[in-house]
Enzyme design. Structure first.
Site, PDB file in Angstrom:
ATOM      1  N   ILE A   9     -19.053 -26.507 -44.379  1.00 48.32           N
ATOM      2  CA  ILE A   9     -19.381 -27.796 -45.027  1.00 48.32           C
ATOM      3  C   ILE A   9     -20.611 -27.711 -45.922  1.00 48.32           C
ATOM      4  O   ILE A   9     -20.746 -28.490 -46.864  1.00 48.32           O
ATOM      5  CB  ILE A   9     -19.540 -28.915 -43.969  1.00 48.32           C
ATOM      6  CG1 ILE A   9     -19.590 -30.296 -44.650  1.00 48.32           C
ATOM      7  CG2 ILE A   9     -20.811 -28.706 -43.113  1.00 48.32           C
ATOM      8  CD1 ILE A   9     -18.882 -31.367 -43.931  1.00 48.32           C
ATOM      9  N   GLN A  81     -17.749 -15.278 -45.482  1.00 50.98           N
ATOM     10  CA  GLN A  81     -18.673 -14.505 -46.323  1.00 50.98           C
ATOM     11  C   GLN A  81     -17.917 -14.416 -47.642  1.00 50.98           C
ATOM     12  O   GLN A  81     -16.968 -13.640 -47.771  1.00 50.98           O
ATOM     13  CB  GLN A  81     -18.940 -13.136 -45.704  1.00 50.98           C
ATOM     14  CG  GLN A  81     -20.075 -12.340 -46.339  1.00 50.98           C
ATOM     15  CD  GLN A  81     -19.912 -12.053 -47.824  1.00 50.98           C
ATOM     16  OE1 GLN A  81     -20.356 -12.827 -48.696  1.00 50.98           O
ATOM     17  NE2 GLN A  81     -19.282 -10.955 -48.153  1.00 50.98           N
ATOM     18  N   TYR A  93     -19.079  -6.958 -41.342  1.00 46.06           N
ATOM     19  CA  TYR A  93     -19.365  -8.385 -41.142  1.00 46.06           C
ATOM     20  C   TYR A  93     -18.336  -9.241 -41.900  1.00 46.06           C
ATOM     21  O   TYR A  93     -17.822 -10.238 -41.365  1.00 46.06           O
ATOM     22  CB  TYR A  93     -20.795  -8.732 -41.611  1.00 46.06           C
ATOM     23  CG  TYR A  93     -20.977 -10.219 -41.584  1.00 46.06           C
ATOM     24  CD1 TYR A  93     -21.054 -10.905 -40.367  1.00 46.06           C
ATOM     25  CD2 TYR A  93     -20.984 -10.961 -42.767  1.00 46.06           C
ATOM     26  CE1 TYR A  93     -21.146 -12.281 -40.328  1.00 46.06           C
ATOM     27  CE2 TYR A  93     -21.076 -12.339 -42.733  1.00 46.06           C
ATOM     28  CZ  TYR A  93     -21.155 -12.989 -41.508  1.00 46.06           C
ATOM     29  OH  TYR A  93     -21.224 -14.349 -41.471  1.00 46.06           O
ATOM     30  N   SER A 123      -7.459 -16.707 -51.331  1.00 43.03           N
ATOM     31  CA  SER A 123      -8.114 -16.426 -52.611  1.00 43.03           C
ATOM     32  C   SER A 123      -7.245 -15.605 -53.559  1.00 43.03           C
ATOM     33  O   SER A 123      -6.512 -14.700 -53.136  1.00 43.03           O
ATOM     34  CB  SER A 123      -9.400 -15.644 -52.324  1.00 43.03           C
ATOM     35  OG  SER A 123      -9.923 -15.084 -53.498  1.00 43.03           O
ATOM     36  N   GLU A 125      -8.363 -13.352 -55.211  1.00 43.38           N
ATOM     37  CA  GLU A 125      -8.804 -11.958 -55.075  1.00 43.38           C
ATOM     38  C   GLU A 125      -7.764 -11.111 -54.338  1.00 43.38           C
ATOM     39  O   GLU A 125      -7.736  -9.893 -54.474  1.00 43.38           O
ATOM     40  CB  GLU A 125     -10.135 -11.898 -54.320  1.00 43.38           C
ATOM     41  CG  GLU A 125     -11.341 -12.258 -55.162  1.00 43.38           C
ATOM     42  CD  GLU A 125     -11.637 -11.247 -56.259  1.00 43.38           C
ATOM     43  OE1 GLU A 125     -11.954 -10.099 -55.940  1.00 43.38           O
ATOM     44  OE2 GLU A 125     -11.532 -11.607 -57.439  1.00 43.38           O
ATOM     45  N   TYR A 147     -13.759  -7.902 -49.104  1.00 45.30           N
ATOM     46  CA  TYR A 147     -13.553  -9.364 -49.063  1.00 45.30           C
ATOM     47  C   TYR A 147     -12.072  -9.686 -49.221  1.00 45.30           C
ATOM     48  O   TYR A 147     -11.496 -10.446 -48.441  1.00 45.30           O
ATOM     49  CB  TYR A 147     -14.367 -10.029 -50.191  1.00 45.30           C
ATOM     50  CG  TYR A 147     -13.999 -11.475 -50.428  1.00 45.30           C
ATOM     51  CD1 TYR A 147     -14.527 -12.491 -49.628  1.00 45.30           C
ATOM     52  CD2 TYR A 147     -13.123 -11.846 -51.457  1.00 45.30           C
ATOM     53  CE1 TYR A 147     -14.191 -13.830 -49.838  1.00 45.30           C
ATOM     54  CE2 TYR A 147     -12.777 -13.176 -51.666  1.00 45.30           C
ATOM     55  CZ  TYR A 147     -13.320 -14.159 -50.858  1.00 45.30           C
ATOM     56  OH  TYR A 147     -12.973 -15.482 -51.062  1.00 45.30           O
TER      57      TYR A 147
END
Ligand code: NAP
Ligand code: F7E
Length: 321
Positions: A9, A81, A93, A123, A125, A147
Protein backbone atom coordinates in the site's frame (compact mmCIF):
# COMPACT_ATOMS: atom_id res chain seq x y z
CA UNK A 1 -19.64 -2.18 2.23
CA UNK A 2 -17.01 -4.24 0.36
CA UNK A 3 -13.63 -4.75 2.03
CA UNK A 4 -10.24 -4.97 0.33
CA UNK A 5 -6.76 -5.77 1.58
CA UNK A 6 -3.86 -4.27 -0.40
CA UNK A 7 -0.30 -5.50 0.05
CA UNK A 8 2.28 -2.89 -1.03
CA UNK A 9 0.00 0.00 0.00
CA UNK A 10 2.93 2.41 0.52
CA UNK A 11 4.11 1.96 -3.09
CA UNK A 12 3.04 3.81 -6.23
CA UNK A 13 0.22 1.46 -7.27
CA UNK A 14 -0.93 0.70 -3.72
CA UNK A 15 -1.60 4.39 -3.09
CA UNK A 16 -3.59 4.92 -6.31
CA UNK A 17 -5.55 1.69 -5.81
CA UNK A 18 -6.41 2.67 -2.22
CA UNK A 19 -7.72 6.05 -3.45
CA UNK A 20 -9.71 4.36 -6.19
CA UNK A 21 -11.29 1.76 -3.88
CA UNK A 22 -12.18 4.45 -1.33
CA UNK A 23 -13.96 6.34 -4.14
CA UNK A 24 -15.94 3.15 -4.82
CA UNK A 25 -17.05 3.00 -1.16
CA UNK A 26 -14.72 0.18 -0.06
CA UNK A 27 -13.31 -0.25 3.40
CA UNK A 28 -9.57 -0.38 2.65
CA UNK A 29 -6.91 -2.23 4.65
CA UNK A 30 -3.22 -2.00 3.80
CA UNK A 31 -0.50 -4.47 4.74
CA UNK A 32 2.66 -2.65 5.73
CA UNK A 33 6.02 -4.11 6.66
CA UNK A 34 8.07 -2.58 9.42
CA UNK A 35 10.58 0.09 8.34
CA UNK A 36 13.06 2.02 10.48
CA UNK A 37 11.93 5.37 9.09
CA UNK A 38 8.38 6.32 8.05
CA UNK A 39 7.47 5.84 4.37
CA UNK A 40 3.85 7.01 4.31
CA UNK A 41 4.49 9.77 1.74
CA UNK A 42 2.23 8.27 -0.96
CA UNK A 43 -0.68 7.59 1.42
CA UNK A 44 -0.31 10.41 3.96
CA UNK A 45 -3.39 12.19 2.53
CA UNK A 46 -5.65 9.12 3.04
CA UNK A 47 -4.13 7.62 6.22
CA UNK A 48 -7.18 8.58 8.28
CA UNK A 49 -9.47 6.72 5.84
CA UNK A 50 -7.64 3.39 5.67
CA UNK A 51 -6.56 0.82 8.20
CA UNK A 52 -2.90 -0.24 8.31
CA UNK A 53 -2.08 -3.82 9.33
CA UNK A 54 1.47 -4.80 10.17
CA UNK A 55 2.79 -7.74 8.16
CA UNK A 56 5.33 -9.00 5.66
CA UNK A 57 4.94 -11.06 2.51
CA UNK A 58 7.71 -13.35 3.78
CA UNK A 59 5.88 -14.11 7.03
CA UNK A 60 2.93 -16.46 6.46
CA UNK A 61 1.56 -16.07 10.00
CA UNK A 62 1.34 -12.31 9.60
CA UNK A 63 -0.57 -12.77 6.32
CA UNK A 64 -3.03 -15.19 7.93
CA UNK A 65 -3.55 -12.71 10.78
CA UNK A 66 -4.00 -9.82 8.29
CA UNK A 67 -6.72 -11.74 6.48
CA UNK A 68 -8.43 -12.69 9.74
CA UNK A 69 -8.31 -9.08 10.95
CA UNK A 70 -9.61 -7.51 7.73
CA UNK A 71 -11.91 -10.30 6.50
CA UNK A 72 -11.66 -8.93 2.95
CA UNK A 73 -13.77 -9.68 -0.15
CA UNK A 74 -10.79 -8.86 -2.36
CA UNK A 75 -7.01 -9.06 -1.93
CA UNK A 76 -4.66 -7.13 -4.22
CA UNK A 77 -1.10 -8.43 -4.01
CA UNK A 78 1.05 -5.47 -5.08
CA UNK A 79 3.97 -6.00 -2.66
CA UNK A 80 7.26 -6.99 -4.27
CA UNK A 81 10.93 -6.15 -4.64
CA UNK A 82 9.99 -4.30 -7.83
CA UNK A 83 13.24 -2.71 -9.06
CA UNK A 84 14.62 -4.88 -11.87
CA UNK A 85 18.21 -3.57 -11.63
CA UNK A 86 18.48 -4.57 -7.95
CA UNK A 87 17.25 -8.08 -8.67
CA UNK A 88 20.73 -9.16 -9.84
CA UNK A 89 22.59 -8.13 -6.66
CA UNK A 90 19.60 -9.31 -4.55
CA UNK A 91 18.51 -12.35 -6.56
CA UNK A 92 17.66 -14.57 -3.59
CA UNK A 93 15.72 -11.91 -1.70
CA UNK A 94 13.85 -11.04 -4.91
CA UNK A 95 12.99 -14.71 -5.35
CA UNK A 96 11.56 -14.86 -1.83
CA UNK A 97 9.59 -11.61 -1.92
CA UNK A 98 8.51 -11.30 -5.56
CA UNK A 99 8.17 -15.03 -6.28
CA UNK A 100 7.53 -17.12 -3.17
CA UNK A 101 5.67 -14.25 -1.47
CA UNK A 102 2.79 -14.89 -3.88
CA UNK A 103 2.49 -18.51 -2.71
CA UNK A 104 2.50 -17.24 0.90
CA UNK A 105 -0.44 -14.91 0.35
CA UNK A 106 -2.35 -17.51 -1.70
CA UNK A 107 -1.82 -20.08 1.06
CA UNK A 108 -3.00 -17.59 3.67
CA UNK A 109 -6.19 -17.07 1.63
CA UNK A 110 -6.71 -20.78 0.93
CA UNK A 111 -6.37 -21.65 4.63
CA UNK A 112 -8.60 -18.87 5.96
CA UNK A 113 -11.15 -17.64 3.38
CA UNK A 114 -10.76 -19.33 -0.03
CA UNK A 115 -13.65 -17.43 -1.65
CA UNK A 116 -11.67 -14.15 -1.55
CA UNK A 117 -11.10 -12.66 -5.01
CA UNK A 118 -7.35 -12.31 -5.59
CA UNK A 119 -5.34 -10.02 -7.88
CA UNK A 120 -1.65 -10.69 -8.61
CA UNK A 121 0.56 -7.88 -9.93
CA UNK A 122 2.28 -9.65 -12.81
CA UNK A 123 4.58 -7.86 -15.20
CA UNK A 124 5.44 -7.34 -18.86
CA UNK A 125 9.02 -8.10 -17.79
CA UNK A 126 7.95 -11.76 -18.03
CA UNK A 127 7.97 -11.38 -21.85
CA UNK A 128 11.62 -10.23 -21.66
CA UNK A 129 13.40 -11.24 -24.86
CA UNK A 130 10.09 -11.03 -26.65
CA UNK A 131 8.89 -13.96 -28.75
CA UNK A 132 6.08 -11.97 -30.39
CA UNK A 133 5.29 -8.31 -31.14
CA UNK A 134 2.98 -6.99 -29.75
CA UNK A 135 2.79 -9.11 -26.59
CA UNK A 136 -0.57 -10.48 -25.53
CA UNK A 137 -2.00 -12.96 -23.01
CA UNK A 138 -0.93 -15.96 -25.13
CA UNK A 139 2.65 -14.78 -25.83
CA UNK A 140 5.18 -17.18 -24.24
CA UNK A 141 7.45 -15.79 -21.50
CA UNK A 142 11.24 -15.34 -21.79
CA UNK A 143 12.29 -13.60 -18.54
CA UNK A 144 15.62 -11.75 -18.54
CA UNK A 145 16.24 -10.90 -14.88
CA UNK A 146 15.85 -12.54 -11.45
CA UNK A 147 12.90 -10.14 -10.99
CA UNK A 148 11.20 -11.37 -14.15
CA UNK A 149 11.86 -15.03 -13.30
CA UNK A 150 10.27 -14.44 -9.89
CA UNK A 151 7.25 -12.77 -11.51
CA UNK A 152 6.82 -15.78 -13.82
CA UNK A 153 6.70 -17.94 -10.66
CA UNK A 154 4.08 -15.60 -9.14
CA UNK A 155 2.04 -15.67 -12.34
CA UNK A 156 1.94 -19.45 -12.63
CA UNK A 157 1.16 -20.07 -8.97
CA UNK A 158 -1.78 -17.67 -9.36
CA UNK A 159 -3.01 -19.66 -12.38
CA UNK A 160 -2.34 -22.90 -10.52
CA UNK A 161 -4.45 -21.99 -7.46
CA UNK A 162 -7.30 -21.11 -9.83
CA UNK A 163 -7.00 -24.46 -11.60
CA UNK A 164 -6.21 -26.57 -8.51
CA UNK A 165 -8.67 -25.15 -5.97
CA UNK A 166 -11.18 -23.28 -8.13
CA UNK A 167 -10.18 -20.03 -6.39
CA UNK A 168 -11.00 -16.65 -8.02
CA UNK A 169 -7.42 -15.59 -8.84
CA UNK A 170 -6.40 -13.19 -11.63
CA UNK A 171 -3.01 -12.22 -12.96
CA UNK A 172 -2.78 -8.73 -14.44
CA UNK A 173 0.17 -8.56 -16.83
CA UNK A 174 0.83 -4.85 -16.55
CA UNK A 175 3.26 -2.98 -18.76
CA UNK A 176 5.29 -0.10 -17.26
CA UNK A 177 3.14 2.53 -15.60
CA UNK A 178 4.38 5.73 -14.07
CA UNK A 179 3.24 8.79 -12.10
CA UNK A 180 4.55 11.56 -9.85
CA UNK A 181 4.58 8.87 -7.11
CA UNK A 182 6.98 6.60 -9.03
CA UNK A 183 10.15 5.66 -7.12
CA UNK A 184 13.11 7.94 -7.93
CA UNK A 185 15.23 5.03 -9.21
CA UNK A 186 12.94 4.13 -12.15
CA UNK A 187 13.94 5.74 -15.44
CA UNK A 188 10.89 8.01 -16.01
CA UNK A 189 11.06 9.58 -12.56
CA UNK A 190 14.86 9.66 -12.63
CA UNK A 191 14.59 11.71 -15.84
CA UNK A 192 11.71 14.01 -14.75
CA UNK A 193 13.32 14.67 -11.36
CA UNK A 194 16.77 15.11 -12.97
CA UNK A 195 15.41 17.53 -15.59
CA UNK A 196 13.62 19.56 -12.90
CA UNK A 197 16.82 19.73 -10.82
CA UNK A 198 18.92 20.77 -13.83
CA UNK A 199 16.37 23.45 -14.75
CA UNK A 200 16.47 24.80 -11.18
CA UNK A 201 20.29 24.76 -11.12
CA UNK A 202 20.46 21.97 -8.52
CA UNK A 203 22.17 19.37 -10.74
CA UNK A 204 24.62 19.60 -13.65
CA UNK A 205 24.25 16.29 -15.50
CA UNK A 206 22.04 13.20 -15.68
CA UNK A 207 23.70 9.78 -15.86
CA UNK A 208 21.72 7.08 -17.65
CA UNK A 209 22.26 3.57 -19.01
CA UNK A 210 20.73 2.17 -22.20
CA UNK A 211 18.97 4.90 -24.20
CA UNK A 212 17.76 2.47 -26.89
CA UNK A 213 15.50 0.34 -24.67
CA UNK A 214 11.83 0.72 -25.58
CA UNK A 215 8.90 0.50 -23.21
CA UNK A 216 5.10 0.71 -23.39
CA UNK A 217 4.61 3.39 -20.71
CA UNK A 218 1.18 4.26 -19.25
CA UNK A 219 -0.23 6.15 -16.26
CA UNK A 220 -0.53 4.29 -12.92
CA UNK A 221 -3.89 5.92 -12.11
CA UNK A 222 -5.39 4.34 -15.24
CA UNK A 223 -3.87 0.92 -14.50
CA UNK A 224 -5.29 0.45 -10.99
CA UNK A 225 -8.81 0.67 -12.46
CA UNK A 226 -7.99 -2.36 -14.60
CA UNK A 227 -6.95 -4.31 -11.46
CA UNK A 228 -10.35 -3.67 -9.90
CA UNK A 229 -12.25 -4.45 -13.12
CA UNK A 230 -10.55 -7.87 -13.32
CA UNK A 231 -12.03 -8.81 -9.94
CA UNK A 232 -15.58 -7.69 -10.90
CA UNK A 233 -16.01 -10.21 -13.76
CA UNK A 234 -18.05 -13.40 -13.64
CA UNK A 235 -14.97 -15.59 -14.20
CA UNK A 236 -11.34 -15.05 -13.18
CA UNK A 237 -8.97 -14.56 -16.12
CA UNK A 238 -5.59 -13.02 -16.90
CA UNK A 239 -5.26 -9.74 -18.83
CA UNK A 240 -2.53 -7.69 -20.50
CA UNK A 241 -2.78 -4.00 -19.55
CA UNK A 242 -0.84 -1.65 -21.84
CA UNK A 243 -1.23 1.42 -24.05
CA UNK A 244 -0.29 -0.27 -27.36
CA UNK A 245 2.45 2.35 -27.95
CA UNK A 246 6.18 2.06 -27.41
CA UNK A 247 8.84 4.76 -26.87
CA UNK A 248 12.59 4.62 -26.33
CA UNK A 249 14.40 6.00 -23.29
CA UNK A 250 15.97 8.49 -25.76
CA UNK A 251 12.50 9.77 -26.75
CA UNK A 252 11.60 10.09 -23.07
CA UNK A 253 14.73 12.20 -22.53
CA UNK A 254 14.02 14.38 -25.60
CA UNK A 255 10.43 15.09 -24.53
CA UNK A 256 11.46 15.90 -20.97
CA UNK A 257 14.33 18.29 -21.83
CA UNK A 258 12.28 19.93 -24.64
CA UNK A 259 9.50 20.68 -22.17
CA UNK A 260 11.79 22.85 -20.03
CA UNK A 261 13.56 24.36 -23.07
CA UNK A 262 16.94 22.61 -22.66
CA UNK A 263 19.11 20.61 -25.11
CA UNK A 264 19.44 17.08 -23.69
CA UNK A 265 22.76 16.44 -25.49
CA UNK A 266 24.45 18.90 -23.12
CA UNK A 267 23.38 17.09 -19.94
CA UNK A 268 23.06 13.33 -20.55
CA UNK A 269 26.06 11.17 -19.68
CA UNK A 270 25.89 7.51 -20.63
CA UNK A 271 27.20 5.42 -17.78
CA UNK A 272 28.23 1.79 -18.52
CA UNK A 273 27.61 0.97 -14.83
CA UNK A 274 23.89 1.56 -15.42
CA UNK A 275 23.66 -1.05 -18.22
CA UNK A 276 21.93 -4.28 -17.19
CA UNK A 277 23.55 -7.76 -17.41
CA UNK A 278 20.66 -8.81 -19.67
CA UNK A 279 18.39 -6.14 -21.15
CA UNK A 280 14.78 -6.18 -22.27
CA UNK A 281 15.07 -4.30 -25.56
CA UNK A 282 11.47 -3.81 -26.58
CA UNK A 283 8.09 -4.07 -24.89
CA UNK A 284 4.83 -3.33 -26.68
CA UNK A 285 1.55 -4.63 -25.30
CA UNK A 286 -1.73 -5.48 -26.98
CA UNK A 287 -4.54 -4.46 -24.56
CA UNK A 288 -7.35 -5.66 -26.88
CA UNK A 289 -8.70 -8.30 -24.48
CA UNK A 290 -8.90 -5.79 -21.61
CA UNK A 291 -10.56 -3.23 -23.86
CA UNK A 292 -13.15 -5.71 -25.19
CA UNK A 293 -13.94 -7.65 -21.99
CA UNK A 294 -13.30 -5.10 -19.23
CA UNK A 295 -14.19 -1.95 -21.18
CA UNK A 296 -10.83 -0.54 -20.00
CA UNK A 297 -8.73 1.99 -21.88
CA UNK A 298 -5.76 4.22 -21.02
CA UNK A 299 -6.68 7.90 -20.68
CA UNK A 300 -3.35 9.78 -20.52
CA UNK A 301 -0.82 10.12 -23.36
CA UNK A 302 2.90 9.43 -22.86
CA UNK A 303 3.83 13.07 -23.51
CA UNK A 304 1.28 14.43 -21.02
CA UNK A 305 2.38 11.88 -18.44
CA UNK A 306 6.01 13.04 -18.65
CA UNK A 307 5.01 16.71 -18.53
CA UNK A 308 2.80 16.12 -15.48
CA UNK A 309 5.67 14.33 -13.73
CA UNK A 310 8.06 17.22 -14.47
CA UNK A 311 5.53 19.79 -13.18
CA UNK A 312 5.13 17.78 -10.00
CA UNK A 313 8.91 17.40 -9.48
CA UNK A 314 9.42 21.13 -10.09
CA UNK A 315 6.79 21.95 -7.47
CA UNK A 316 8.25 19.54 -4.90
CA UNK A 317 11.79 20.88 -5.41
CA UNK A 318 10.69 24.50 -5.20
CA UNK A 319 8.78 23.76 -1.99
CA UNK A 320 11.93 22.16 -0.50
CA UNK A 321 14.07 25.15 -1.53
P1 NAP B 1 6.65 -0.12 -5.58
O1 NAP B 1 6.33 1.34 -5.64
O2 NAP B 1 8.06 -0.56 -5.55
O3 NAP B 1 5.89 -0.70 -4.28
C1 NAP B 1 6.17 -1.98 -3.78
C2 NAP B 1 5.46 -2.14 -2.47
O4 NAP B 1 5.73 -3.45 -1.93
C3 NAP B 1 5.89 -1.14 -1.36
O5 NAP B 1 4.75 -0.77 -0.62
C4 NAP B 1 6.81 -1.99 -0.51
O6 NAP B 1 6.91 -1.54 0.82
C5 NAP B 1 6.08 -3.32 -0.56
N1 NAP B 1 6.89 -4.46 -0.16
C6 NAP B 1 8.08 -4.85 -0.68
N2 NAP B 1 8.50 -5.97 -0.09
C7 NAP B 1 7.57 -6.31 0.83
C8 NAP B 1 7.44 -7.36 1.76
N3 NAP B 1 8.38 -8.31 1.88
N4 NAP B 1 6.33 -7.41 2.55
C9 NAP B 1 5.38 -6.46 2.46
N5 NAP B 1 5.45 -5.41 1.58
C10 NAP B 1 6.54 -5.35 0.79
O7 NAP B 1 5.95 -0.89 -6.80
P2 NAP B 1 4.75 -0.42 -7.77
O8 NAP B 1 5.33 0.29 -8.94
O9 NAP B 1 3.70 0.22 -6.97
O10 NAP B 1 4.25 -1.83 -8.32
C11 NAP B 1 3.28 -2.59 -7.61
C12 NAP B 1 3.40 -4.05 -8.02
O11 NAP B 1 3.20 -4.15 -9.43
C13 NAP B 1 4.74 -4.69 -7.76
O12 NAP B 1 4.51 -6.05 -7.45
C14 NAP B 1 5.47 -4.59 -9.08
O13 NAP B 1 6.44 -5.60 -9.20
C15 NAP B 1 4.32 -4.79 -10.04
N6 NAP B 1 4.44 -4.17 -11.36
C16 NAP B 1 4.73 -2.84 -11.45
C17 NAP B 1 4.76 -2.25 -12.71
C18 NAP B 1 5.04 -0.78 -12.86
O14 NAP B 1 5.35 -0.37 -13.99
N7 NAP B 1 4.92 0.02 -11.81
C19 NAP B 1 4.47 -3.01 -13.86
C20 NAP B 1 4.15 -4.37 -13.70
C21 NAP B 1 4.12 -4.94 -12.44
P3 NAP B 1 8.04 -0.45 1.28
O15 NAP B 1 7.40 0.90 1.04
O16 NAP B 1 8.25 -0.77 2.70
O17 NAP B 1 9.25 -0.66 0.42
O1 F7E C 1 13.81 0.80 -16.68
C1 F7E C 1 16.51 1.68 -19.04
C2 F7E C 1 16.55 0.31 -18.41
O2 F7E C 1 13.91 0.71 -14.20
C3 F7E C 1 13.24 1.00 -17.95
C4 F7E C 1 9.31 -1.90 -12.95
O3 F7E C 1 8.16 -1.20 -12.49
O4 F7E C 1 8.47 -1.92 -15.20
C5 F7E C 1 9.57 -1.53 -14.40
O5 F7E C 1 10.76 -2.19 -14.81
C6 F7E C 1 14.31 0.94 -19.03
C7 F7E C 1 15.25 -0.27 -18.93
O6 F7E C 1 11.82 -0.05 -15.42
C8 F7E C 1 18.41 3.89 -16.89
O7 F7E C 1 17.73 -0.39 -18.81
C9 F7E C 1 18.33 3.42 -19.00
O8 F7E C 1 15.45 -0.80 -20.21
O9 F7E C 1 12.32 2.34 -15.32
P1 F7E C 1 12.99 1.01 -15.33
P2 F7E C 1 11.78 -1.58 -15.87
O10 F7E C 1 13.06 -2.25 -15.66
O11 F7E C 1 11.17 -1.62 -17.24
C10 F7E C 1 8.19 -3.33 -15.18
C11 F7E C 1 6.98 -3.57 -16.06
C12 F7E C 1 8.08 -3.88 -13.83
O12 F7E C 1 7.37 -4.86 -13.60
C13 F7E C 1 9.07 -3.41 -12.81
O13 F7E C 1 8.60 -3.65 -11.49
O14 F7E C 1 15.15 2.09 -18.89
N1 F7E C 1 17.38 2.67 -18.39
N2 F7E C 1 18.98 4.17 -18.09
C14 F7E C 1 17.39 2.95 -17.08
N3 F7E C 1 16.63 2.48 -16.07
C15 F7E C 1 16.87 2.96 -14.82
N4 F7E C 1 16.12 2.53 -13.80
N5 F7E C 1 17.86 3.88 -14.59
C16 F7E C 1 18.66 4.37 -15.58
O15 F7E C 1 19.54 5.20 -15.33
Amino acid sequence: MKKALITGITGQDGSYLAEFLLSKGYQVYGLKRRTATPNFENIQHILDKIEIISGDLLDLSSLIEAIRASDPDEVYNLAAQSFVADSWPQAIYTGYATGLGVTNILEAIRLTKPDIRFYQASSSEMFGKVLEIPQKETTPFYPRSPYAVSKVCGHWITVNYRESYGMYTCSGILFNHESPRRGLEFVTRKVTNGVAKIKLGLQKELRLGNLDAKRDWGYAGDYVKAMWLMLQQENPEDYVIATGETHSVRELVEIAFDYVGLDWNKYIVQDPNLMRPAEVDLLLGDPKKAMDKLGWKPEITFENLIKTMIDSDMQKLKAKK
